[in-house]
Design a protein around this motif. Structure first.
Motif, PDB file in Angstrom:
ATOM      1  N   LEU A 246      21.543  43.127 -25.393  1.00  0.00           N
ATOM      2  CA  LEU A 246      22.922  43.377 -25.212  1.00  0.00           C
ATOM      3  C   LEU A 246      23.680  44.493 -26.054  1.00  0.00           C
ATOM      4  O   LEU A 246      23.358  44.752 -27.193  1.00  0.00           O
ATOM      5  N   VAL A 247      24.365  45.442 -25.411  1.00  0.00           N
ATOM      6  CA  VAL A 247      24.959  46.297 -25.826  1.00  0.00           C
ATOM      7  C   VAL A 247      26.628  46.055 -25.908  1.00  0.00           C
ATOM      8  O   VAL A 247      27.240  45.844 -24.885  1.00  0.00           O
ATOM      9  N   VAL A 256      20.896  45.329 -20.883  1.00  0.00           N
ATOM     10  CA  VAL A 256      19.884  46.340 -20.610  1.00  0.00           C
ATOM     11  C   VAL A 256      18.490  45.645 -20.433  1.00  0.00           C
ATOM     12  O   VAL A 256      18.090  44.851 -21.302  1.00  0.00           O
ATOM     13  N   PRO A 257      18.065  45.651 -19.191  1.00  0.00           N
ATOM     14  CA  PRO A 257      16.702  45.087 -19.125  1.00  0.00           C
ATOM     15  C   PRO A 257      15.510  45.638 -19.665  1.00  0.00           C
ATOM     16  O   PRO A 257      15.661  47.032 -20.070  1.00  0.00           O
ATOM     17  N   THR A 298      27.236  55.701 -22.102  1.00  0.00           N
ATOM     18  CA  THR A 298      26.442  56.311 -22.829  1.00  0.00           C
ATOM     19  C   THR A 298      25.775  55.633 -24.054  1.00  0.00           C
ATOM     20  O   THR A 298      24.401  56.033 -24.088  1.00  0.00           O
ATOM     21  N   ALA A 299      26.252  54.524 -24.451  1.00  0.00           N
ATOM     22  CA  ALA A 299      25.469  53.795 -25.363  1.00  0.00           C
ATOM     23  C   ALA A 299      24.483  52.929 -24.430  1.00  0.00           C
ATOM     24  O   ALA A 299      23.422  52.763 -25.129  1.00  0.00           O
ATOM     25  N   VAL A 300      24.692  52.736 -23.050  1.00  0.00           N
ATOM     26  CA  VAL A 300      23.806  51.752 -22.368  1.00  0.00           C
ATOM     27  C   VAL A 300      22.516  52.838 -22.245  1.00  0.00           C
ATOM     28  O   VAL A 300      21.283  52.707 -22.306  1.00  0.00           O
ATOM     29  N   ALA A 301      22.971  53.890 -21.998  1.00  0.00           N
ATOM     30  CA  ALA A 301      21.594  54.981 -21.573  1.00  0.00           C
ATOM     31  C   ALA A 301      20.755  55.083 -22.986  1.00  0.00           C
ATOM     32  O   ALA A 301      19.514  55.257 -22.859  1.00  0.00           O
ATOM     33  N   ALA A 302      21.327  55.106 -24.185  1.00  0.00           N
ATOM     34  CA  ALA A 302      20.503  55.308 -25.413  1.00  0.00           C
ATOM     35  C   ALA A 302      19.811  53.855 -25.599  1.00  0.00           C
ATOM     36  O   ALA A 302      18.743  54.061 -25.948  1.00  0.00           O
TER      37      ALA A 302
END
Length: 327
Positions: A246-247, A256-257, A298-302
């Motif tokens: 979880l972000v 995010v899986p 961007t946080a999810v991509a990281a």
């Protein structure tokens, strides 16, 4: 450069030795009072010892991913300390900020469950990692790092915890600060983890769902995130094993899986996740301040990068994070 402050731990994994129960018992010795080989014929365990420790694992993973990493640790001169130095240096970690400690290294013995999750027993009395003094943590120890990551046992165990916390608080004046509580109930109680106080100076809080259940038992995940956002942390990431992560950025959230992987064990996976997250944020030029300009996408991509790094760590034995080429 990202600086990582914390411990190295010698992780012992148990295996049955050839003399253990179920193997033939040697003939009695000349006295007739026991086996001719000392220690044989009874219940025995052999230890395979690997270099570990949450912060050290994170520094190794960062360097292998290509982010310059500086390790701030009190490293013993014993045989385990030499093993730590070889592993860190071989991965490309800067050791110039380490303290050469007179105390022995910390040892843990890990038992793996059928799912590859480890339960640790620590042998940490009087060991090197927790003996930080304010004199050893002057501002020069941070060097040119634009981010400080800390947490785990060095931030909660006496006598050095106050010096580590004060160092991190001061570092926040010029660097992004990341904290991973990495809860160890066998070494510290709930009161030893003042997470809300840490969030006053930490920009990033990463923890696992097990950590969350220990720290705030029965509290829903989203409510816990809101509590720590209110205390000051902008980015909170909760890892959930096979369920991903979880972000939560200032209360805006996304899941995010995790990729499917054949799990050997989960040792070091959370530390690798932290490294992947910080590596991704650093690649976007977002470290060095209060995460100005960071958006949820961007946080999810990281975090998506981080779960890949963690999955690759789960696919091999022990805390052995991947090199960038494996991605």
């Amino acid at each position: 450069m990202i600086a990582v402050l914390g411990e190295c731990v010698a992780d012992g994994f148990t295996t049955r030795s050839p003399g253990a129960i179920g193997h033939p018992t040697p003939e009695p010795g000349p006295s007739g009072q026991g086996p001719s080989e000392p220690g044989s014929g009874g219940e025995e365990l052999a230890l395979q010892v690997l270099p570990g420790g949450g912060p050290a694992n994170t520094a190794v993973a960062l360097a292998r991913l290509g982010t310059p990493a500086r390790f701030l640790g009190r490293v013993s001169g014993d045989v385990f300390g030499e093993m730590f130095r070889r592993r860190l240096a071989a991965s490309g970690v800067d050791l110039s900020a380490c303290v050469e400690a007179a105390e022995p290294s910390t040892l843990s013995v890990a038992a793996l469950d059928p799912g590859g999750r480890a339960a640790y027993t620590f042998y940490a009395g009087g060991t090197a990692d927790w003996q930080w003094t304010p004199a050893e943590l002057g501002p020069d120890r941070l060097g040119t790092a634009n981010c400080l990551h800390t947490g785990s046992i060095a931030l909660v165990k006496e006598p050095g915890r106050a010096a580590v916390e004060e160092f991190a608080r001061k570092a926040a004046a010029r660097a992004t600060v990341s904290v991973d509580p990495n809860v160890r109930p066998s070494l510290a109680g709930r009161a030893d983890y003042p997470v809300s106080r840490w969030c006053e100076w930490a920009d990033i809080l990463k923890l696992s769902d097990d950590d969350l259940e220990f720290l705030l038992p029965g509290v829903p995940l989203e409510r816990a995130c809101d509590t720590w956002h209110e205390a000051g942390a902008r980015l909170i990431v909760v890892t959930r094993g096979a369920a991903g992560a979880l972000v939560s950025l200032d209360g805006e959230r996304a899941h995010v899986p995790a990729p499917e992987v054949n799990v050997v064990d989960t040792v070091g996976a959370g530390d690798s996740f932290t490294a992947g997250l910080l590596h991704g944020l650093d690649a976007e030029g977002l470290l060095g301040g209060r995460l100005d300009g960071l958006d949820l996408g961007t946080a999810v991509a990281a975090a998506e990068l981080a779960v890949r790094v963690a999955a690759l760590t789960c696919a091999v034995a022990g805390p052995n994070p991947p090199w960038a080429t494996a991605l």
